[in-house]
Design a protein around this motif. Structure first.
Motif, PDB file in Angstrom:
ATOM      1  N   ALA A 120     -11.739  -6.003  18.574  1.00 58.61           N
ATOM      2  CA  ALA A 120     -11.565  -5.936  20.025  1.00 58.61           C
ATOM      3  C   ALA A 120     -10.824  -4.652  20.355  1.00 58.61           C
ATOM      4  CB  ALA A 120     -10.797  -7.148  20.536  1.00 58.61           C
ATOM      5  N   ALA A 121     -11.580  -3.665  20.774  1.00 54.19           N
ATOM      6  CA  ALA A 121     -10.939  -2.409  21.159  1.00 54.19           C
ATOM      7  C   ALA A 121     -10.062  -2.609  22.376  1.00 54.19           C
ATOM      8  CB  ALA A 121     -12.010  -1.355  21.432  1.00 54.19           C
ATOM      9  N   ASP A 122     -10.418  -3.598  23.199  1.00 57.87           N
ATOM     10  CA  ASP A 122      -9.674  -3.890  24.424  1.00 57.87           C
ATOM     11  C   ASP A 122      -9.138  -5.312  24.339  1.00 57.87           C
ATOM     12  OD1 ASP A 122      -8.656  -4.271  26.917  1.00 57.87           O
ATOM     13  OD2 ASP A 122     -10.539  -3.967  27.993  1.00 57.87           O
ATOM     14  N   ARG A 123      -7.816  -5.474  24.158  1.00 61.42           N
ATOM     15  CA  ARG A 123      -7.221  -6.808  24.056  1.00 61.42           C
ATOM     16  C   ARG A 123      -7.456  -7.608  25.339  1.00 61.42           C
ATOM     17  NH1 ARG A 123      -1.410  -8.605  24.852  1.00 61.42           N
ATOM     18  NH2 ARG A 123      -1.223 -10.601  23.769  1.00 61.42           N
ATOM     19  N   GLU A 124      -7.486  -6.916  26.480  1.00 60.82           N
ATOM     20  CA  GLU A 124      -7.681  -7.629  27.739  1.00 60.82           C
ATOM     21  C   GLU A 124      -9.035  -8.326  27.772  1.00 60.82           C
ATOM     22  OE1 GLU A 124      -5.270  -8.010  30.103  1.00 60.82           O
ATOM     23  OE2 GLU A 124      -4.098  -7.091  28.492  1.00 60.82           O
ATOM     24  N   ALA A 125     -10.052  -7.668  27.193  1.00 54.32           N
ATOM     25  CA  ALA A 125     -11.377  -8.294  27.151  1.00 54.32           C
ATOM     26  C   ALA A 125     -11.343  -9.548  26.287  1.00 54.32           C
ATOM     27  CB  ALA A 125     -12.415  -7.303  26.631  1.00 54.32           C
ATOM     28  N   ALA A 126     -10.587  -9.511  25.192  1.00 57.18           N
ATOM     29  CA  ALA A 126     -10.467 -10.683  24.324  1.00 57.18           C
ATOM     30  C   ALA A 126      -9.743 -11.815  25.046  1.00 57.18           C
ATOM     31  CB  ALA A 126      -9.721 -10.310  23.044  1.00 57.18           C
ATOM     32  N   ILE A 127      -8.726 -11.473  25.830  1.00 55.36           N
ATOM     33  CA  ILE A 127      -8.018 -12.486  26.614  1.00 55.36           C
ATOM     34  C   ILE A 127      -8.967 -13.105  27.632  1.00 55.36           C
ATOM     35  CG2 ILE A 127      -6.155 -12.867  28.275  1.00 55.36           C
ATOM     36  CD1 ILE A 127      -4.619 -10.602  26.846  1.00 55.36           C
ATOM     37  N   ASP A 128      -9.772 -12.266  28.288  1.00 53.64           N
ATOM     38  CA  ASP A 128     -10.748 -12.773  29.250  1.00 53.64           C
ATOM     39  C   ASP A 128     -11.671 -13.800  28.596  1.00 53.64           C
ATOM     40  OD1 ASP A 128      -9.755 -11.151  31.251  1.00 53.64           O
ATOM     41  OD2 ASP A 128     -11.269  -9.592  30.983  1.00 53.64           O
ATOM     42  N   ALA A 129     -12.123 -13.498  27.382  1.00 50.37           N
ATOM     43  CA  ALA A 129     -13.069 -14.368  26.695  1.00 50.37           C
ATOM     44  C   ALA A 129     -12.449 -15.711  26.326  1.00 50.37           C
ATOM     45  CB  ALA A 129     -13.597 -13.681  25.442  1.00 50.37           C
ATOM     46  N   GLU A 130     -11.134 -15.738  26.118  1.00 50.28           N
ATOM     47  CA  GLU A 130     -10.455 -16.975  25.723  1.00 50.28           C
ATOM     48  C   GLU A 130      -9.888 -17.741  26.911  1.00 50.28           C
ATOM     49  OE1 GLU A 130     -10.035 -18.229  22.347  1.00 50.28           O
ATOM     50  OE2 GLU A 130     -11.759 -16.870  22.342  1.00 50.28           O
ATOM     51  N   THR A 131      -9.987 -17.175  28.109  1.00 48.56           N
ATOM     52  CA  THR A 131      -9.351 -17.759  29.295  1.00 48.56           C
ATOM     53  C   THR A 131     -10.292 -18.697  30.027  1.00 48.56           C
ATOM     54  OG1 THR A 131      -7.842 -15.895  29.611  1.00 48.56           O
ATOM     55  CG2 THR A 131      -8.343 -17.225  31.545  1.00 48.56           C
ATOM     56  N   VAL A 132      -9.785 -19.878  30.347  1.00 48.40           N
ATOM     57  CA  VAL A 132     -10.506 -20.828  31.184  1.00 48.40           C
ATOM     58  C   VAL A 132     -10.039 -20.725  32.633  1.00 48.40           C
ATOM     59  CG1 VAL A 132     -10.845 -23.297  31.641  1.00 48.40           C
ATOM     60  CG2 VAL A 132     -10.888 -22.440  29.285  1.00 48.40           C
ATOM     61  N   ARG A 133      -8.730 -20.505  32.826  1.00 52.78           N
ATOM     62  CA  ARG A 133      -8.148 -20.489  34.168  1.00 52.78           C
ATOM     63  C   ARG A 133      -6.896 -19.640  34.170  1.00 52.78           C
ATOM     64  NH1 ARG A 133      -4.078 -23.776  36.274  1.00 52.78           N
ATOM     65  NH2 ARG A 133      -4.074 -24.983  34.344  1.00 52.78           N
ATOM     66  N   VAL A 134      -6.785 -18.756  35.151  1.00 52.75           N
ATOM     67  CA  VAL A 134      -5.565 -17.968  35.308  1.00 52.75           C
ATOM     68  C   VAL A 134      -4.536 -18.810  36.056  1.00 52.75           C
ATOM     69  CG1 VAL A 134      -4.538 -15.906  36.331  1.00 52.75           C
ATOM     70  CG2 VAL A 134      -6.821 -15.779  35.293  1.00 52.75           C
TER      71      VAL A 134
END
Length: 454
Positions: A76-90
């Motif tokens: 994951a070059a972009d950690r934020e993209a990985a967080i997005d993929a694991e997120t169900v709800r902010v």
């Protein structure tokens, strides 16, 4: 009990030598675990580092090595993209920091995506199913060492209203994760009505005291608490039991997210249960309503709360009679009139009614039809803003509502029945109560369709 460089004791020696059987436990972090690689058998690695495990011990395992063994290291070059993929709800956001609910149902920072102690360009995700991971480790230790132990998989959490981090349980097997004391009494005989101890989280925090964050000891062992370890054929509770049900979570959202969700949850409810409405909740919604903007520093809102069944029946009966008379004057058939009157059942079936009213106190009179009409429109808009605040606040109180315009067609009748001042203009009626069913899904609306840019 004597401590060593890798253990600590959970209770001091008794001050009174005559005291019997002081409760105590021992917790230590075994040395010797190698760097974990994908595909490693964690149970065998732990057994090699702690061959002296005995029945009743609890093995506390940092989730990071579980993730590594299960191959949860991803590019994951972009950690934020990985967080997005694991997120169900902010849940909440402040700058780059996000508190989210992840796919495991855990509410935590950054969905548990970890970029520390991993090679550049990679991140470590939490185990896919931490409870299943705990069960596998427990079974492996039973096969390897012949012992019945509990297993707790942990990760580091921040906590609302508390500074600092602590380890909590995200996966468990063979332990009683919760100790429900409700129904018992305290030392003074007072009934316990709300005490449920998160035993598994207490174990996680105890293990973290000796594991540390950078000592290279990702496993801890707790001995002396065999009473919380279940039998060989009993997997005990799951860490899922530690996650509060959303319906009972009073702090499910951050401030701005709560506002947005309350606005989204504000739906017109047309069927209510018989459950009584908390008058305090309605008053809190009124308190939110009167924060709406208004012209000339005025307060153009009044809310009439119909809390008794008698007051609701008198108003609705009088409104029905006035409506029927209007329809007959319009030449409507009796069948058509009956059908139209039934549409008002949403108000009659609600356990609580509120009549918002507009008052023009503080308005300006210009003696000019155009300007006087605009003045009233400003007050009408302000009243609408107050009612919207009211409806959204009711949604935040988990109360359904329906704003029905019927009182606007018979204001004199409403004023007479409710004994309102002549200057109060009823602006509809709001039915309030617990929704009898989940509202239908609302079709998405693209905001661009409502925007013009100049």
């Amino acid at each position: 009990m004597t401590g060593t460089d890798d253990c600590t004791t959970g209770a001091a020696s008794p001050a009174d030598p005559a005291q019997d059987a002081v409760p105590e436990y021992r917790v230590w972090a075994p040395a010797g675990l190698p760097e974990v690689q994908p595909g490693d058998d964690l149970a065998k690695l732990i057994a090699a580092a702690a061959p002296g495990l005995t029945d009743g011990d609890v093995v506390i395992v940092t989730s990071k090595i579980v993730s590594k063994a299960e191959g949860r290291l991803v590019e994951a070059a972009d950690r934020e993209a990985a967080i997005d993929a694991e997120t169900v709800r902010v849940v909440a956001r402040r700058g780059a920091l996000r508190i989210v609910e992840n796919r495991q149902g855990l509410v935590m920072a950054a969905a548990g995506v970890d970029a520390s102690n991993t090679s550049p360009g990679t991140v470590l995700l939490l185990p896919e199913d931490p409870d299943a991971s705990a069960r596998a480790i427990r079974a492996g230790l039973r096969d390897t060492l012949g012992v019945n132990v509990g297993v707790v998989v942990t990760d580091t959490f921040g906590r609302p209203w508390r500074t600092g981090l602590t380890d909590v349980t995200i996966g468990a097997a063979g332990v009683r994760v919760l100790d429900d004391l409700r129904g018992g009494v305290d030392a003074y005989g007072t009934p316990l009505v709300a005490t449920v101890v998160a035993t598994a989280d207490e174990l996680a925090a105890a293990g973290d005291l000796v594991k540390g964050k950078a000592t290279g000891r990702p496993v801890a062992v707790v001995r002396g608490l065999a009473h919380i370890v279940t039998g060989a054929g009993d997997e005990g509770g799951t860490a899922r039991a530690l996650v509060r049900d959303p319906a009972d979570d009073m702090f499910r959202l951050g401030t701005s997210e709560a506002v947005r969700e309350a606005v989204t949850l504000r739906r017109t409810v047309r069927a209510f249960t018989d459950e009584p409405v908390d008058p305090g909740a309605v008053r809190r919604a009124v308190a939110a309503a009167v924060t709406a903007p208004a012209p000339h520093h005025t307060t153009p809102w009044r809310f009439v709360l119909l809390e008794s069944a008698g007051s609701r029946a008198r108003l609705l009966d009088a409104m029905r009679d006035a409506w029927i008379a209007d329809l007959r004057r319009d030449g409507k058939s009796e069948e058509s009139i009956a059908k139209r009157v039934r549409r008002g059942d949403v108000l009659r079936n609600a356990p609580y009614l509120v009549v918002p009213c507009l008052v023009m106190d503080g308005s300006h009179t210009y003696g000019d039809t155009r300007r006087d009409a605009a003045e009233r429109e400003m007050f009408v808009v302000a009243t609408g803003a107050g009612v919207q605040n009211f409806l959204v606040a009711l949604a935040g109180e988990q109360l359904g509502s329906a704003w029905v315009s019927s009182t606007m067609f018979c204001r004199d009748v409403v004023r007479e029945v409710l004994e309102l001042p002549a200057g109060w203009d009823p602006m509809g009626a709001v039915a309030v109560g617990k929704a009898a069913e989940e509202p239908r899904a609302r079709a998405a609306r693209d905001p661009e369709g409502f925007i013009e840019v100049r």
